[in-house]
Scaffold this motif. Sequence first.
Motif, PDB file in Angstrom:
ATOM      1  N   ALA A 179       0.736  -1.260   0.066  1.00 32.45           N
ATOM      2  CA  ALA A 179       0.156  -0.097   0.029  1.00 32.45           C
ATOM      3  C   ALA A 179       0.860   1.142  -0.050  1.00 32.45           C
ATOM      4  O   ALA A 179       0.533   2.326  -0.750  1.00 32.45           O
ATOM      5  N   TYR A 180       1.723   0.926   0.760  1.00 35.93           N
ATOM      6  CA  TYR A 180       3.035   2.203   0.932  1.00 35.93           C
ATOM      7  C   TYR A 180       3.508   2.688  -0.650  1.00 35.93           C
ATOM      8  O   TYR A 180       3.565   3.871  -0.891  1.00 35.93           O
ATOM      9  N   PHE A 181       3.910   1.620  -1.090  1.00 34.94           N
ATOM     10  CA  PHE A 181       4.426   1.584  -2.687  1.00 34.94           C
ATOM     11  C   PHE A 181       3.454   2.213  -3.810  1.00 34.94           C
ATOM     12  O   PHE A 181       3.829   3.114  -4.459  1.00 34.94           O
ATOM     13  N   ILE A 182       2.140   1.884  -3.514  1.00 43.32           N
ATOM     14  CA  ILE A 182       1.185   2.496  -4.253  1.00 43.32           C
ATOM     15  C   ILE A 182       1.132   3.964  -3.939  1.00 43.32           C
ATOM     16  O   ILE A 182       0.801   4.792  -4.822  1.00 43.32           O
ATOM     17  N   HIS A 183       1.029   4.373  -2.747  1.00 43.97           N
ATOM     18  CA  HIS A 183       0.607   5.552  -2.244  1.00 43.97           C
ATOM     19  C   HIS A 183       1.887   6.352  -2.802  1.00 43.97           C
ATOM     20  O   HIS A 183       1.713   7.534  -3.533  1.00 43.97           O
TER      21      HIS A 183
END
Length: 747
Positions: free
Chosen positions: A84-88
């Motif tokens: 999720a952090y990568f997508i953000h």
Amino acid sequence: MYADIIVDISREKLDKTFEYNIPKELEKNIHPGVRVDITFGARKLTGYVISIKDNPSIETSKIKDILGICPASVSTDSEMIELAYFIHEEFGGSINAALKTVIPVSKSVKHVERKSIVLNIKNDEALDELLLKYKKRAKAKFRLLEALVTDGDLSYEEVTKKLCVASATIKAMEIEGVISLVSDTVYRNPIKDTDRGEYNITLNDAQNKVYEDILGHMKKNEYSQHLIYGITGSGKTEVYIKLIDEVIKEGKQAIVLIPEIALTFQTVMRFRRKFKDRVSIINSRLSAGERYDQFERAKKGDIDIMIGPRSALFTPFKNLSLIIIDEEHENSYKSETVPKYSTKEVAAFRMKQRNGTLVLGSATPSVDSFYNCVQNKCYLHKLFKRAKESVLPKVSVVDMRKELENGNKSMFSDELDRLIKDRLEKHEQIMLFLNRRGYAGFISCRKCGHVPKCPHCDVSLSFHKSPNGNILNCHYCGYSIPEYRLCPKCGSKYIGIFGTGTQKVEEELHKRYPSARVLRMDADTTSGKNGHEEVLVPFANHEADILVGTQMIVKGHDFPLVTLVGVIAADTSLYASDYRAAERTFELLTQAAGRAGRGEVLGNVVIQTYTPDNYSIESAARQDYEGFYNTEINYRNLMRYPPVVHMVVLLITSTDEKKVADAADYIKEKTYALNSYTKDIKIIGPANASIFKLNDMYRKVIYMKAQDKEDLVKIKNELETEFLSGRFCEIYKSVNVSFDFDPYNGV
């Protein structure tokens, strides 16, 4: 350094994070996704690091320290948070929006429980108890006990309904200690139990070479990415199955992504024949409970393979080592809602987390993926022979301008009409493709020229026929009004219907070929939960002769009796306001052509067009992907479009037309002020979006291009900070801004 930590990662709690101090000795080992020990009130709990920052947002005296990193800090949940952090970071949007993307259960759902009644005493004791109940004339208790002795454990429902034993009686026997109630969680299974047959396919030499090449990389236990470029019918799915079989033998798991819900039925049946109940599906047609249960089954290890569109990528497998993206060229693999992530990039990140393998497959690879192969960023494997020894269909391109000159004003060329009659006589099947649903594109007054438009969107209304009364419908927001007979502007009765949709094609087929059995497949006929199966299964069983539909009928389906495919209007997608228009047209035509002649009989394809000399149509007719790619990549290079350079589109929206214009100008000025990044970035706009008003929102766009994507990510981060806390946040509260990297659709 400070960390935002989430204590409970259930969907309902994702919006609430708590701030903790990172002790100096832990700084090197703390990153998003790491599981840590914290004090929460008077309790010691486990939390997950969501993000890290330099400055606290509350008084430091109120911030507690992280106690330490959990010994088993790597878990499925940790990986999903890191994802999720990568997508953000890569695609924009809030961290909470990213978290809710990778944890896709939309709301809490109840477990389905199955109650069973079991004997709590030995058999000889049960016989004595049975005699006692008989003597006491306790008929219901006797009936229940007799059934348990004879048949063993019984379901609660069976006891109360079939045996007519009241719940009070069951409770009384439980108190006596004669029986016990046992509850098990039952997981809903969205796959209907159908006759699956047996899987007995052997790979041919070409397929086996691709399999062996990819397997060699898999055995190295390091990340690798592969593209299987195989013509339609070359047997890519069989290669996927063989690779997955190898993965499962090692106790690992796989995800298979497909572009449309329409493909799920046929695809799942192939995999079920081989892997039985170790396969499940995820798609948007499932209920919240069904979706929840599939992810729970994956977490528990009850299944090894998840099949579905984009959302299946976030299946929480513990031993995931292979992701396959079939029909990888499809634009549905790019999210059109915030965060606007690329499925292929996110899948690559997941496999890098696991040292796993990413396999892409297509008969018409995306220009981006083929470019990566040319740049040695991806391994290329080719399959140029149909697996069942069938040959590619004969393709004819019909110039509809000449048809008109010869007096043919219908939607069917003379050649297509002749071939349809021929196939109907031979009892073979036909697919007709038109990428526009409804009856007609729009209606217009032939006296004053008035065209009815949607009051909420900057588009004309489409005409749809209905048994309950014809309607004019907006395909973007769903707004509709009844058809009118008189022009609302000038009162004229000369209302004309222009353009052709699938509904009109279906009507014309019934008129021309009254004996033909016709099915239509588009968004209107497949809106129900099992809408796709209700069309595809009858067609597969030859309960229909002609299937007419939009692009959902041309992707991946395998119907051996289809020997004719007709493309009604090849130009529909060619002149869209999108730099990928030629690529999309080539893909659709090639995929449509690939549906014909997959059995033993040679197939025919008829492509009807008003621009037969366009390079995408000529290349599709020849099934010449590499010829198309070479022309297209030269165009992209000349115009500086992806994948040669990277591009991000800022979409600025508001219900206030002036506010959206002012905000767009402010963003452009702010972007130019970021000199450290913008020296290598080309900025275009602001300009009106291709549809300026959509769902009552006014839309402006700014385009930015750069050779290095990281430059665009940096500028995105700077602007997001401004949107959250700077002058922009104060002045333009009603304005929304989203980022779309290397967009798949025109904005």
